[in-house]
Design a protein around this motif. Structure first.
Motif, PDB file in Angstrom:
ATOM      1  N   TYR A   1       0.842  -1.230  -0.206  1.00 25.69           N
ATOM      2  CA  TYR A   1      -0.026   0.171  -0.021  1.00 25.69           C
ATOM      3  C   TYR A   1       0.983   1.337  -0.202  1.00 25.69           C
ATOM      4  CZ  TYR A   1      -3.326   3.570   1.109  1.00 25.69           C
ATOM      5  OH  TYR A   1      -4.132   4.749   0.825  1.00 25.69           O
TER       6      TYR A   1
ATOM      7  N   LEU B   1       2.124   1.572  -3.485  1.00 25.60           N
ATOM      8  CA  LEU B   1       0.990   2.015  -4.623  1.00 25.60           C
ATOM      9  C   LEU B   1       0.301   3.021  -4.401  1.00 25.60           C
ATOM     10  CD1 LEU B   1      -0.466  -1.774  -5.014  1.00 25.60           C
ATOM     11  CD2 LEU B   1       0.728  -0.276  -6.790  1.00 25.60           C
ATOM     12  N   SER B   2       0.370   3.590  -3.113  1.00 26.44           N
ATOM     13  CA  SER B   2      -0.462   4.758  -3.164  1.00 26.44           C
ATOM     14  C   SER B   2       0.126   6.100  -3.056  1.00 26.44           C
ATOM     15  CB  SER B   2      -0.947   4.710  -1.309  1.00 26.44           C
ATOM     16  OG  SER B   2      -0.094   4.899  -0.607  1.00 26.44           O
TER      17      SER B   2
ATOM     18  N   TRP C   1       1.544   8.940  -5.595  1.00 27.69           N
ATOM     19  CA  TRP C   1       0.938   9.476  -6.481  1.00 27.69           C
ATOM     20  C   TRP C   1       2.034  10.306  -7.451  1.00 27.69           C
ATOM     21  CZ3 TRP C   1      -4.234  11.811  -7.170  1.00 27.69           C
ATOM     22  CH2 TRP C   1      -5.333  11.083  -6.640  1.00 27.69           C
TER      23      TRP C   1
ATOM     24  N   TRP D   1       6.474   9.540 -13.555  1.00 27.77           N
ATOM     25  CA  TRP D   1       7.055   8.420 -13.105  1.00 27.77           C
ATOM     26  C   TRP D   1       8.478   8.551 -12.562  1.00 27.77           C
ATOM     27  CZ3 TRP D   1       5.917   3.199 -12.159  1.00 27.77           C
ATOM     28  CH2 TRP D   1       4.682   2.950 -12.198  1.00 27.77           C
TER      29      TRP D   1
ATOM     30  N   GLY E   1      -8.103   5.564  -1.845  1.00 27.82           N
ATOM     31  CA  GLY E   1      -7.396   4.439  -2.171  1.00 27.82           C
ATOM     32  C   GLY E   1      -7.293   3.233  -1.127  1.00 27.82           C
TER      33      GLY E   1
ATOM     34  N   ILE F   1      -6.497  -1.757  -5.365  1.00 26.49           N
ATOM     35  CA  ILE F   1      -6.227  -0.181  -5.759  1.00 26.49           C
ATOM     36  C   ILE F   1      -6.017  -0.127  -7.180  1.00 26.49           C
ATOM     37  CG2 ILE F   1      -3.914  -0.455  -5.284  1.00 26.49           C
ATOM     38  CD1 ILE F   1      -4.179   1.998  -3.511  1.00 26.49           C
ATOM     39  N   LEU F   2      -6.056  -1.244  -7.971  1.00 22.53           N
ATOM     40  CA  LEU F   2      -5.599  -1.361  -9.335  1.00 22.53           C
ATOM     41  C   LEU F   2      -6.195  -0.508 -10.346  1.00 22.53           C
ATOM     42  CD1 LEU F   2      -3.298  -2.253 -11.091  1.00 22.53           C
ATOM     43  CD2 LEU F   2      -4.463  -4.273 -11.666  1.00 22.53           C
TER      44      LEU F   2
ATOM     45  N   ASP G   1      -7.804   2.465 -10.060  1.00 20.53           N
ATOM     46  CA  ASP G   1      -7.147   4.112  -9.749  1.00 20.53           C
ATOM     47  C   ASP G   1      -5.677   4.055 -10.443  1.00 20.53           C
ATOM     48  OD1 ASP G   1      -9.492   4.829  -9.178  1.00 20.53           O
ATOM     49  OD2 ASP G   1      -9.071   5.011  -7.084  1.00 20.53           O
ATOM     50  N   THR G   2      -4.966   2.963  -9.905  1.00 21.79           N
ATOM     51  CA  THR G   2      -3.474   3.081 -10.350  1.00 21.79           C
ATOM     52  C   THR G   2      -3.471   3.216 -11.759  1.00 21.79           C
ATOM     53  OG1 THR G   2      -2.987   1.679  -8.546  1.00 21.79           O
ATOM     54  CG2 THR G   2      -1.370   1.692 -10.238  1.00 21.79           C
TER      55      THR G   2
ATOM     56  N   LYS H   1      -1.656   6.643 -12.770  1.00 25.31           N
ATOM     57  CA  LYS H   1      -0.574   6.579 -13.152  1.00 25.31           C
ATOM     58  C   LYS H   1      -0.299   6.098 -14.714  1.00 25.31           C
ATOM     59  CE  LYS H   1       0.636   5.340  -8.435  1.00 25.31           C
ATOM     60  NZ  LYS H   1       1.140   4.282  -7.545  1.00 25.31           N
TER      61      LYS H   1
END
Lengths: 460, 345
Positions: free
Chosen positions: A149, A152-153, A155, A173, B3, B39-40, B42-43, B47
């Motif tokens: 988490y 992945l969280s 931004w 990125w 998230g 969560i994928l 929104d990822t 992203k």
């Protein structure tokens, strides 16, 4: 336990708070390091009083530290791993002349956290053993869930100015890649510290301090120096800009995050604060600051209190680990005395927080912030060198090995600072520096730690 | 939803399968896959998808921003969309003044007065801390009339300061102009079709890895696929409780299916309640699938699941009682609030 013994125990807790009030404002000096030295001294020359009084003294020490370390985090920008998230909103408040208010909001959250711990006290002997039994075999994947988490969280932080497509994607990125690199590098540093620390064996137990100072504190101070931050005069309000509902919400979220961190191994107050921040899900700085105050107090004190819970004997956090070498709590009386000690120490710490913050406001009004930052950096480096050197000295090392320990502490700090600067330069999360603890231990828990250490050439 | 709510729900869904819990107790990381799948969607949007969005107009205010010029460019795009009938996709860039310095400005749509309002704000650092006294001299909100009929959309201020700015798509539907905030969100990535594809993909990849590593196949890849597919589905269904909804069967459907309108995705109570209920259900499942369960199931479900659901759910409904807002505005707010993640740094 007689009333006199209980009274002496409470006095020891008060003594702990008073010592913490002197030590907590010193940048980088973690109370666990001080406790380590006290225990080393006790092991060398013996304790002149029963160990339960030392336990109560440590309880006061940890309570005082958990409440009072806010001051250096907000005014000097030198967080430890549990206060790392207070710095940014704290700086925002400082620039708006509201540094005092930020500290008080954190203090209110801390008081709220102590209330939550007190309310939990009667149910803790039933609740936590059951929780431990349920979670015991699942801790490895829970830790990996936190890591997943955390990564992945985050931004992306590009400016979206590049042409649409992969160039724009890479622009966004870059910060995420920097975050991943930070996590992996700090994890690698964690492996080195755990498997083959450069510090001698006698002072190796102090090797996380230089790493944490380098990862979290030095980069902030360098950033303040480079950005030539100038503080406006600070304002001391007569009332707090926060409603009871907001304080309740912040405390509740923070307490949940703190309990999570206190109960699970390796999960530190910083991660508890991170979860508290996300669970609150509101972009209100006041609520966030309150939650951080509650989270760190519940993490530090709650983690230590678990050691006193009858029938649980759980050692979470450095203080409990160290104390467990000397003493173990057994009776409900000791447990409830510890809870009373926490309440007393917590209230005293809160009022000391108000006083010490006024003193700090007075100081920053008279000394230019650049000089404060330079002084802070000097103290950070001194502590980083002195703590391992002192550990070596107490361990019976020679003058040469004492000097070498100090230099090696600085070396760890320099390497950690290099890693801690990556998030500053690329705008990624500083939280990723927690890889220093999370990665080696999470890999160890799934049985891959030794393999990775072997790949790194740390074990044969 | 936020998230963390999606992530924890994905983990909770995974723990409903006894085999997953038992494998997890023996060292497997299957429940983590549920969180990642949760969560994928929104990822994928935040992203990936956003970077491939092509804009008809990129508004770059430059180091000396002119509020009127910004507002006129936005209004120009809105009028073009209305007059030509061709949607206009617009992005507003941030104003970077130095390594750690940005000029803040705000834009908002005021459908009641049929205007677009822009205001130039202070200089801020990357922590969004404003520098006192850095607002431009005489900075006031500049308003420009749109001049074409627009629907009652989300009318709060959009703050443009650090890193990337907001994007809007102006679309004419009938005789009204619609403003879509972050149009690239919840399109292909939030589809049940994709959930099925990813679930099957996880089975395939899992089976391949297992075959290569061990030379034989177990049922673990099947569980991995199920956990991924259902974790992803959980996210889409949770979003469907809100206003905006998602394009549920892309590529077979083109439009978003409107949500059930039970909650607003950015509100604290539904997000917190989701996290709480998910954690409670994880505990419940870990216990009941263990060798020696300790919890009294009905009592635990009553106290840890039903009671908070009724109390917090009731409180939330009370809070919403009597508050009315245009549906279009609520739909756009749903999207905007998802971009307002708490960025803990």
């Amino acid at each position: 336990m007689s009333a006199v013994e209980a009274g002496i125990g409470l006095l020891c807790a008060v003594g702990g708070v008073l010592v913490a009030s002197v030590l907590s404002p010193v940048p980088a000096l973690h109370i666990y390091n001080v406790a380590g030295f006290i225990l080393l001294g006790a092991a060398t020359v013996g304790l002149p009083f029963p160990p339960q009084y030392l336990a109560m003294f440590f309880l006061g020490l940890v309570t005082g530290y958990a409440v009072l370390n806010t001051i250096s985090s907000i005014f000097l920008s030198v967080p430890d791993d549990s206060t790392v998230f207070v710095v940014l909103p704290g700086q925002k408040y400082l620039m708006q002349r509201r540094g005092y208010e930020a500290v008080v909001l954190t203090g209110v959250g801390s008081l709220g956290g102590i209330v939550v711990l007190t309310l939990l006290a009667p149910v803790a002997p039933r609740l936590f053993p059951a929780l431990r039994a349920i979670l015991q075999r699942h801790l490895h994947w829970i830790l990996w869930t936190i890591i997943a988490y955390m990564l992945l969280s985050e931004w992306p932080k590009g400016t979206d100015r590049a042409p649409a497509g992969w160039r724009r994607w890479w622009d966004g990125w870059r910060s995420l890649t920097a975050g991943l690199v930070t996590f992996l590098l700090s994890g690698a540093l964690g492996f080195v510290l755990m498997y083959r620390s450069v510090l001698p064996v006698t002072s190796a137990y102090q090797n996380l301090l230089p790493a944490f100072v380098g990862l979290f504190a030095v980069p902030w101070v360098l950033q303040n120096l480079l950005a030539q931050v100038e503080l406006p005069p600070q304002f001391i309000p007569r009332a707090l800009d926060a409603t009871p509902g907001l304080i309740l919400r912040g405390t509740f979220a923070g307490a949940l995050g703190g309990l999570f961190a206190a109960f699970l191994p390796v999960v530190t107050g910083g991660i508890g604060g991170f979860i508290a921040g996300h669970a609150t899900a509101q972009r209100d700085d006041r609520l966030f600051i309150v939650s951080q105050g509650a989270s760190k107090v519940v993490y530090y004190i709650g983690g230590f209190l678990l050691f006193f819970v009858p029938g649980l004997h759980m050692t979470r956090g450095g203080m409990a680990w160290m104390l467990s070498t000397l003493w173990t709590a057994h009776t409900p009386q000791t447990y409830y005395l510890a809870v009373a000690g926490v309440v007393l120490a917590g209230v005293l710490s809160f009022f000391l927080l108000l006083r010490l913050t006024r003193l700090t406001v007075w100081l920053v009004a008279r000394v230019h912030y650049r000089w404060i930052s330079i002084g802070t950096l000097a103290v950070l480096l001194m502590v980083v060198a002195a703590v391992p050197a002192l550990g070596e000295g107490l361990g019976g090392g020679s003058v040469a090995s004492i000097l070498r320990s100090g230099l090696e502490g600085l070396l760890i700090c320099v390497v950690a600072t290099g890693i801690g600067l990556i998030p500053v330069l690329w705008g990624s999360r500083r939280m990723n520096c927690m890889g220093v603890l999370l990665l080696p231990i999470a890999l160890n828990m799934v049985g891959a730690g030794a393999t990775v250490a072997g790949w790194m050439g740390l074990v044969e | 939803m936020k998230g963390i709510a999606h992530f924890v729900s994905g983990v909770a869904i995974a723990t409903f399968f006894p085999e997953v819990v038992q494998q997890a107790a023996e060292g497997s990381l299957l429940p983590v896959l549920g969180g990642i799948a949760g969560i994928l969607p929104d990822t994928l949007d935040f992203k990936f998808a956003r970077y491939f969005e092509v804009y008809d107009e990129e508004i770059d205010p430059g180091p000396d921003p002119d509020a009127r010029e910004i507002a006129e460019k936005v209004v120009g795009a809105m009028r073009r969309a209305y007059e030509t009938g061709r949607p206009q996709n617009v992005v507003l860039h941030t104003i970077r003044l130095g390594t750690d310095l940005w000029r803040q400005y705000t834009i908002r749509f005021d459908p009641a007065r049929n205007e677009v309002a822009v205001r130039i704000g202070p200089v801020v650092n990357t922590g969004q801390v404003p520098f006192p006294g850095s607002e431009p001299e005489g900075a006031e909100e500049v308003r420009v009339r749109v001049g074409v009929p627009m629907v009652h959309t989300y009318d709060a201020e959009n703050r443009v300061d650090i890193f990337s700015g907001p994007s809007f798509k102006f679309v004419r539907k009938g005789d009204k102009l619609h403003v879509h905030f972050l149009d690239w969100h919840r399109r292909w990535s939030h589809s049940l079709t994709l959930a099925a594809v990813l679930g099957l993909g996880a089975i395939g990849i899992g089976a391949l890895v297992e075959w290569l590593a061990r030379g034989f196949l177990t049922r673990t890849p099947l569980w991995a696929g199920l956990v991924v597919g259902l974790g992803f589905t959980g996210h889409i269904l949770e979003d469907q409780l809100g206003f905006m909804g998602s394009n549920l069967f892309y590529p077979f459907t083109r439009e978003r299916a409107i949500g059930l309108q039970l909650l607003r995705s950015g509100d604290a109570i539904p997000n917190f309640l989701t996290v709480w209920l998910s954690v409670a259900l994880v505990l419940f499942n870990l216990d009941r699938f263990s060798a020696s369960p300790r919890l009294d199931g009905p009592v635990f479900l009553l106290l840890a699941v039903l009671l908070p659901l009724v109390l917090l759910g009731g409180l939330y409904q009370l809070q919403r009682w009597g508050k009315s807002e245009a549906k279009e505005a609520l739909q756009q707010r749903d999207i905007v609030s998802e971009t307002e993640e708490v960025e803990v740094r």
